[in-house]
Design a protein around this motif. Structure first.
Motif, mmCIF file in Angstrom:
data_model
loop_
_atom_site.group_PDB
_atom_site.id
_atom_site.type_symbol
_atom_site.label_atom_id
_atom_site.label_comp_id
_atom_site.label_asym_id
_atom_site.label_seq_id
_atom_site.Cartn_x
_atom_site.Cartn_y
_atom_site.Cartn_z
ATOM 1 N N MET A 1 0.811 -1.208 0.000
ATOM 2 C CA MET A 1 0.000 0.000 0.000
ATOM 3 C C MET A 1 0.852 1.269 0.000
ATOM 4 N N HIS A 93 -8.455 0.757 5.148
ATOM 5 C CA HIS A 93 -7.643 -0.439 5.395
ATOM 6 C C HIS A 93 -6.942 -0.344 6.745
ATOM 7 N N LEU A 94 -6.373 0.823 7.032
ATOM 8 C CA LEU A 94 -5.648 0.992 8.300
ATOM 9 C C LEU A 94 -6.598 0.839 9.485
ATOM 10 N N GLU A 97 -7.366 -2.631 10.151
ATOM 11 C CA GLU A 97 -6.220 -3.310 10.776
ATOM 12 C C GLU A 97 -6.008 -2.867 12.220
ATOM 13 N N LEU A 119 -1.484 9.147 11.645
ATOM 14 C CA LEU A 119 -1.794 7.905 12.362
ATOM 15 C C LEU A 119 -1.154 7.949 13.745
ATOM 16 N N LYS A 122 1.370 5.545 18.807
ATOM 17 C CA LYS A 122 1.386 4.330 19.637
ATOM 18 C C LYS A 122 1.056 3.082 18.807
ATOM 19 N N ASP A 123 0.427 3.278 17.660
ATOM 20 C CA ASP A 123 0.120 2.130 16.798
ATOM 21 C C ASP A 123 1.242 1.853 15.800
ATOM 22 N N PHE A 124 2.271 2.722 15.765
ATOM 23 C CA PHE A 124 3.349 2.554 14.783
ATOM 24 C C PHE A 124 4.715 2.669 15.444
#
Lengths: 134, 134
Positions: A1, A93-94, A97, A119, A122-124
């Motif tokens: 992506m 999509h993110l 997920e 984004l 904390k998720d990356f």
């Protein structure tokens, strides 16, 4: 992506000094500073052969990068920006997920005049990620 | 002087989880993890069309990125790496400009098998800068 790394953003306390450093010590191709009051930053673009470094200094009282500079008075790497072809498809999509999109989840027009989303770091892995529709 | 952005390095607490995140949530081209005991890291390479993201997890007791992870338990952006044509000429120019080179000032062979040096983050707006002879 995700496609190209559009830029790495570095927040700095003194953009004239930072621009001079990148121009003279690192010998890079450095733009003049540009005030972007609608984004709360003054920006200098460092053009490398394959991508850009964006130097950001807070501008105005509600700058979105002021808190970062307060925590990191010498400055530091603030975010990476990855290009995507379709920002709404990327967002959906993110979210599917499990990634959290900052703000109200609707793309805003970023500093390059293109739709962007941020984004949750904390998720990356502790990294603030911007996605930009290229 | 500086050329391409060779990579952005991101230190992560769990490299398998980080690799999975970049592969599935971001849809990127992600390598298998590679242990580099001589560098004290386990590395995953995320290949983008124009550059690389390197995910690093500490390996062994004297990992050079363990202290960073202790300060940033979720992980975070650790350094940027710029390519140079001649690392000794680059070093001498940087020193003449007042930048501090870390360690003994002599290039070491980095994770890509090429000579590298690191520059003091306090001299580069809070950003740890690696230079690599391309």
């Amino acid at each position: 992506m995700i496609g190209r790394l559009n830029h790495v953003a570095i927040v700095v306390p003194d953009i004239a000094a930072a621009a001079n450093l990148y121009r003279t010590a690192l010998g890079a191709n450095v733009s003049d500073p540009v005030d972007m009051p609608e984004h709360g930053v003054t920006t200098v673009f460092v053009t490398l052969p394959n991508t850009k470094i964006e130097l950001l200094q807070p501008l105005g009282e509600k700058s979105p990068v002021q808190a970062f500079l307060d925590r990191n008075p010498s400055g530091g790497m603030h975010h990476v920006c990855y290009e995507v072809e379709d920002i709404l498809a990327a967002r959906d999509h993110l979210k599917a997920e499990g990634a959290r999109v900052l703000g109200d989840g609707e793309p805003k027009i970023g500093a390059h005049g293109k739709p962007v989303l941020f984004l949750h770091p904390k998720d990356f892995c502790g990294t603030l990620v911007e996605i930009e529709q290229a």
